[in-house]
Motif scaffolding. Structure first.
Motif, PDB file in Angstrom:
ATOM      1  N   GLY A 240       0.825  -1.210   0.000  1.00  0.00           N
ATOM      2  CA  GLY A 240       0.000   0.000   0.000  1.00  0.00           C
ATOM      3  C   GLY A 240       0.857   1.256   0.000  1.00  0.00           C
ATOM      4  N   ALA A 241       1.876   1.271   0.866  1.00  0.00           N
ATOM      5  CA  ALA A 241       2.735   2.457   0.965  1.00  0.00           C
ATOM      6  C   ALA A 241       3.477   2.702  -0.345  1.00  0.00           C
ATOM      7  N   ALA A 242       4.000   1.623  -0.933  1.00  0.00           N
ATOM      8  CA  ALA A 242       4.741   1.768  -2.188  1.00  0.00           C
ATOM      9  C   ALA A 242       3.845   2.333  -3.291  1.00  0.00           C
ATOM     10  N   ARG A 243       2.620   1.860  -3.342  1.00  0.00           N
ATOM     11  CA  ARG A 243       1.681   2.374  -4.350  1.00  0.00           C
ATOM     12  C   ARG A 243       1.434   3.865  -4.135  1.00  0.00           C
ATOM     13  N   GLY A 244       1.272   4.262  -2.884  1.00  0.00           N
ATOM     14  CA  GLY A 244       1.028   5.667  -2.577  1.00  0.00           C
ATOM     15  C   GLY A 244       2.212   6.542  -2.942  1.00  0.00           C
ATOM     16  N   ILE A 245       3.414   6.067  -2.601  1.00  0.00           N
ATOM     17  CA  ILE A 245       4.627   6.852  -2.885  1.00  0.00           C
ATOM     18  C   ILE A 245       4.834   6.981  -4.392  1.00  0.00           C
ATOM     19  N   GLU A 246       4.608   5.908  -5.111  1.00  0.00           N
ATOM     20  CA  GLU A 246       4.781   5.958  -6.566  1.00  0.00           C
ATOM     21  C   GLU A 246       3.756   6.904  -7.202  1.00  0.00           C
ATOM     22  N   ALA A 247       2.556   6.909  -6.661  1.00  0.00           N
ATOM     23  CA  ALA A 247       1.542   7.849  -7.176  1.00  0.00           C
ATOM     24  C   ALA A 247       1.947   9.288  -6.890  1.00  0.00           C
ATOM     25  N   ALA A 248       2.505   9.525  -5.705  1.00  0.00           N
ATOM     26  CA  ALA A 248       2.939  10.878  -5.355  1.00  0.00           C
ATOM     27  C   ALA A 248       4.078  11.320  -6.265  1.00  0.00           C
ATOM     28  N   ALA A 249       5.010  10.402  -6.556  1.00  0.00           N
ATOM     29  CA  ALA A 249       6.135  10.737  -7.435  1.00  0.00           C
ATOM     30  C   ALA A 249       5.632  11.123  -8.820  1.00  0.00           C
ATOM     31  N   ALA A 250       4.665  10.363  -9.309  1.00  0.00           N
ATOM     32  CA  ALA A 250       4.111  10.667 -10.636  1.00  0.00           C
ATOM     33  C   ALA A 250       3.470  12.056 -10.639  1.00  0.00           C
ATOM     34  N   ALA A 251       2.744  12.381  -9.572  1.00  0.00           N
ATOM     35  CA  ALA A 251       2.078  13.682  -9.499  1.00  0.00           C
ATOM     36  C   ALA A 251       3.099  14.811  -9.394  1.00  0.00           C
ATOM     37  N   ILE A 252       4.131  14.612  -8.565  1.00  0.00           N
ATOM     38  CA  ILE A 252       5.167  15.652  -8.388  1.00  0.00           C
ATOM     39  C   ILE A 252       5.926  15.860  -9.698  1.00  0.00           C
ATOM     40  N   ASN A 253       6.266  14.784 -10.369  1.00  0.00           N
ATOM     41  CA  ASN A 253       7.001  14.896 -11.636  1.00  0.00           C
ATOM     42  C   ASN A 253       6.154  15.561 -12.713  1.00  0.00           C
ATOM     43  N   ALA A 254       4.870  15.247 -12.707  1.00  0.00           N
ATOM     44  CA  ALA A 254       3.984  15.886 -13.692  1.00  0.00           C
ATOM     45  C   ALA A 254       3.900  17.382 -13.449  1.00  0.00           C
ATOM     46  N   ASP A 255       4.187  17.774 -12.216  1.00  0.00           N
ATOM     47  CA  ASP A 255       4.133  19.184 -11.837  1.00  0.00           C
ATOM     48  C   ASP A 255       5.502  19.857 -11.940  1.00  0.00           C
ATOM     49  N   GLY A 256       6.478  19.188 -12.549  1.00  0.00           N
ATOM     50  CA  GLY A 256       7.792  19.796 -12.757  1.00  0.00           C
ATOM     51  C   GLY A 256       8.888  19.249 -11.872  1.00  0.00           C
ATOM     52  N   GLY A 257       8.559  18.307 -10.985  1.00  0.00           N
ATOM     53  CA  GLY A 257       9.571  17.694 -10.131  1.00  0.00           C
ATOM     54  C   GLY A 257       9.916  18.553  -8.928  1.00  0.00           C
ATOM     55  N   VAL A 258      11.094  18.306  -8.353  1.00  0.00           N
ATOM     56  CA  VAL A 258      11.548  19.038  -7.165  1.00  0.00           C
ATOM     57  C   VAL A 258      12.820  19.799  -7.535  1.00  0.00           C
ATOM     58  N   LEU A 259      12.775  21.111  -7.467  1.00  0.00           N
ATOM     59  CA  LEU A 259      13.913  21.971  -7.819  1.00  0.00           C
ATOM     60  C   LEU A 259      14.440  21.624  -9.218  1.00  0.00           C
ATOM     61  N   GLY A 260      13.515  21.302 -10.096  1.00  0.00           N
ATOM     62  CA  GLY A 260      13.891  20.989 -11.474  1.00  0.00           C
ATOM     63  C   GLY A 260      14.320  19.553 -11.704  1.00  0.00           C
ATOM     64  N   HIS A 261      14.367  18.769 -10.641  1.00  0.00           N
ATOM     65  CA  HIS A 261      14.758  17.362 -10.772  1.00  0.00           C
ATOM     66  C   HIS A 261      13.523  16.479 -10.767  1.00  0.00           C
ATOM     67  N   GLN A 262      13.549  15.480 -11.627  1.00  0.00           N
ATOM     68  CA  GLN A 262      12.496  14.474 -11.585  1.00  0.00           C
ATOM     69  C   GLN A 262      12.765  13.528 -10.413  1.00  0.00           C
ATOM     70  N   VAL A 263      11.712  13.098  -9.750  1.00  0.00           N
ATOM     71  CA  VAL A 263      11.862  12.211  -8.595  1.00  0.00           C
ATOM     72  C   VAL A 263      11.779  10.758  -9.050  1.00  0.00           C
ATOM     73  N   GLN A 264      12.785   9.992  -8.700  1.00  0.00           N
ATOM     74  CA  GLN A 264      12.732   8.557  -9.008  1.00  0.00           C
ATOM     75  C   GLN A 264      12.718   7.778  -7.699  1.00  0.00           C
ATOM     76  N   VAL A 265      11.667   6.982  -7.553  1.00  0.00           N
ATOM     77  CA  VAL A 265      11.485   6.203  -6.327  1.00  0.00           C
ATOM     78  C   VAL A 265      11.951   4.776  -6.575  1.00  0.00           C
TER      79      VAL A 265
END
Lengths: 294, 428
Positions: free
Chosen positions: B79-104
């Protein structure tokens, strides 16, 4: 402490003993006849439980308790035969450590495979209507299903006794234990006998899984949990002794049940305490006679 | 809430030295590999990476997620992994973090502390992960806490809520995002003192510190709230029981008003199923924990009238972020998201927002930002206290509806959200 409380705890203990016997009898039967400690026995229980939960959770005609009992028992039995044919058959002449490690590896492989098939979640089933109610016994409520589980264990115990005592298959199983060379001289198909014994032991584990699944939760890890209980039953009863497994199951069920009610501080250790006492007093177990499917 | 496990298959296979054993081991290893590949996450140490579309390594920031994807705690980690992966997808779709894409990178520790230690170290060294999001149990979290300090990266906890994890030097890089084991009993006392009038309690809990500490804290909290309980009995059980018939029979002999049940997973469901057969729910109220997991597993068999607790139940959390996540989760996995999915999702959001505020991905900059940022997450807005690095978050409670199955799951009454500030221990 009154009579109704004592009776209630005794029935609860026998309920626990029923499952312990079904799963412990299969383990001890396999050890008695094949001299293999099958650690994957817990997996066979788990597969029976998953199959049972799947059928009892289905809608319509598939939601059938008898079908669940048959399917869970059959799947575990066939899986046991497959394990014997593919893995154990190559290990009979090897030292016990190799056999132990192989079945240990199978436990983990089957555990992972179960998660692939059924997922990581916990499952539960609905009891069949006829068995879902409760009865009043001496002013205490007692579940009908608990009585049913006790009955199933009794029937299986009687059936196993009859099988070992009154059939050619049973005679061969006992001969395999007591004098394997004589068995070869009689022209018995030993490979077939071995597969049959492992299939029967596995089927008992599967049956225990279905009986348990109808009233308990099924999920990852139940294989390892039940395995410990099965080993304790088999060791106390005497490895290879069906009668010993029956006595050990009842003893452990009652010790746990009365311990919970009257000495809860020592319950977690009580099963192992009983096991140690038996091993000190009678190292071969209650009815173990240096081996003997009895 | 930890369950022990296990010797990896590979370790067992390495033990057989002879040719025949090696041949057998090879067969078994191939089978195990096939299983693991088929599962995508089945065998211990199995890995999955995600976080969006193909991205070049120079623009990627790595996040380590050790989690139990197999074994008894697999439900939590999955469950946690699914949630984190969904959050990463949402953050990356929004431009990532400080210009970096997040890879989990999610690695399966099977709920085993030594596995967690080895896998997390590997992710911190070979992938240079800048944060750890963990953990399925308090024991694995303890192991990861040592590494977080050694590599000076934050460990954000979506699971494993032992209050001691964030204390002392060992917990200096650990941030607790759930209600801790100090907060939960206080919150449950607040709820039950309002929701029930019964005073005769029977306690059934796992036989380790979580069980003993929670029962003691609950009883003292009830006394402090002016609702002292009569303790009819306490049963501390080894988890993994195949039957609870003896415990139920002993509990019912005392005729309790409330059974306070701290079991979880298969133990909790086995207890409740057997309790229903014993007619427990006719005259006795039962309080149980991790309610979303429980209702997901029991479905229509969930007893009506249960008092339930959960750290992040999707149906009691409002907001468009939460609603959108629930819809996407259902579409993808055909089930409701559990609390672990919500907790996992929010853990990555917290790290991302702290990194944005710090203007850096470096642990030394992100660590102080974690206690000075007002986070806006899928679970709502909250802050993290600097004195004990504990998030100021509520616990949730509800009662299963008297008639289940009329409008579909979940149906709840007597919903309650604890006052997070009131349940927090005072800062020294």
């Amino acid at each position: 402490m009154n009579i109704s409380s004592l009776l209630a705890q005794a029935l609860a203990g026998l309920d626990t003993a029923g499952t312990l016997f079904l799963v412990g009898a299969g383990l001890t039967l396999v050890f008695g006849a094949l001299r293999i400690v099958n650690v994957a026995h817990g997996s066979l229980y788990m597969y029976g439980a998953y199959v049972g939960t799947g059928i009892l959770g289905a809608e319509g005609i598939l939601h059938n308790f008898l079908l669940a009992l048959c399917a869970g028992t059959a799947v575990a039995g066939l899986l046991g035969i497959a394990i014997e044919r593919l893995v154990l058959r190559r290990l009979y002449e090897r030292d016990p450590v190799a056999q132990l490690l192989a079945t240990f590896a199978l436990l983990y492989i089957l555990d992972d495979l179960a998660q692939v098939i059924w997922g990581a979640g916990t499952r539960s089933a609905t009891l069949p209507g006829l068995l879902s109610g409760s009865v009043h016994i001496a002013d205490r409520i007692y579940p009908i299903y608990g009585l049913f589980a006790i009955g199933i264990a009794g029937i299986v115990g009687a059936g196993l006794w009859a099988l070992l005592r009154a059939t050619r298959f049973g005679w061969r199983i006992r001969a395999a234990l007591n004098d394997p060379e004589l068995l070869l001289c009689t022209g018995t198909n030993v490979p077939l006998l071995r597969a049959g014994v492992l299939g029967l032991g596995a089927a008992l584990a599967g049956l225990a899984g279905v009986v348990g699944a109808a009233s308990q939760a099924v999920g990852p890890g139940i294989d390892a949990s039940i395995l410990i209980d099965a080993f304790v039953v088999a060791i106390i009863g005497g490895m290879g002794s069906i009668g010993g497994a029956a006595i050990a199951s009842v003893l452990l069920g009652l010790v746990q049940s009365f311990g919970v009610a009257y000495a809860p501080q020592v319950v977690p250790e009580s099963l192992f305490l009983v096991m140690i006492i038996v091993l000190v007093v009678r190292p071969q177990g209650l009815l173990g006679a240096r081996g003997g499917a009895q | 809430m930890d369950k022990p496990r296990q010797i990896p298959v590979a370790k067992i296979l390495r033990m057989g030295p002879s040719r025949r054993t090696l041949r057998l081991a090879t067969h078994l290893a191939l089978t195990a590999t096939a299983v693991a590949v088929a599962a995508g996450c089945g065998a211990t140490g199995a890995t999955s990476s995600s976080g969006g579309a193909k991205i070049s390594s120079s623009s990627v920031v790595q996040i380590a997620v050790p989690a139990a994807l197999s074994g008894p705690g697999a439900e939590i980690g999955t469950g946690a992994a699914r949630g984190i992966e969904a959050a990463a997808a949402a953050i990356n779709a929004d431009g990532g973090v400080l210009g970096h894409q997040v890879q989990v990178t999610v690695k399966d520790d099977a709920g085993n502390a030594s596995n967690a230690l080895a896998l997390t170290r590997s992710m911190l060294t070979s992938q240079q992960a800048v944060a750890i999001l963990g953990s399925s149990t308090s024991a694995t979290a303890q192991a990861e806490a040592e590494l977080a300090r050694e590599y000076n990266v934050p460990l954000l906890l979506w699971g494993g809520n032992d209050a001691s994890l964030t204390s002392g030097t060992a917990g200096s890089n650990v941030f607790q995002l759930e209600p801790s084991t100090l907060m939960e009993p206080l919150a449950s006392a607040e709820y039950l003192s309002r929701a029930t009038t019964g005073k005769r309690y029977y306690f059934i809990a796992p036989d380790y510190s979580f069980g003993h500490d929670t029962v003691a804290a609950f009883k003292s909290s009830m006394t402090r709230l002016g609702h002292p309980v009569t303790d009819l009995g306490e049963q501390y059980v080894q988890v993994g029981q195949s039957s609870y018939a003896s415990y139920i029979s002993a509990a019912m002999a005392t005729r309790p008003d409330v059974i306070y049940l701290l079991l979880f997973g298969t133990d909790e469901i086995t207890f409740l199923q057997e309790a229903a057969s014993y007619g427990v729910f006719k005259n006795t109220k039962v309080y149980a924990i991790l309610g979303t997991d429980l209702e997901t597993a029991m479905g229509k068999n969930t007893p009506a009238g249960l008092y339930l607790e959960d750290r992040a139940p999707f149906f009691l959390i409002s907001g468009t972020q939460a609603a959108s996540f629930v819809n996407k989760y259902r579409a993808m996995y055909h089930q409701w998201p559990d609390e672990w999915a919500f907790l996992g999702y929010s853990s990555l959001q917290v790290w991302a927002q702290a990194a944005e505020k710090a203007g850096s991905l470096s642990g030394s900059k992100v660590l102080p930002a974690l206690t000075s940022t007002a986070f806006r997450t899928i679970r709502g807005d909250f802050t993290i206290r600097s004195c004990d690095r504990q998030a100021v978050v509520p616990d949730y409670f509800w009662r299963t509806a008297p008639v289940l199955g009329t409008t579909g799951w979940p149906e709840a009454t007597q919903e309650f959200q604890s006052d997070a500030s009131a349940t927090l221990p005072q800062c020294p």
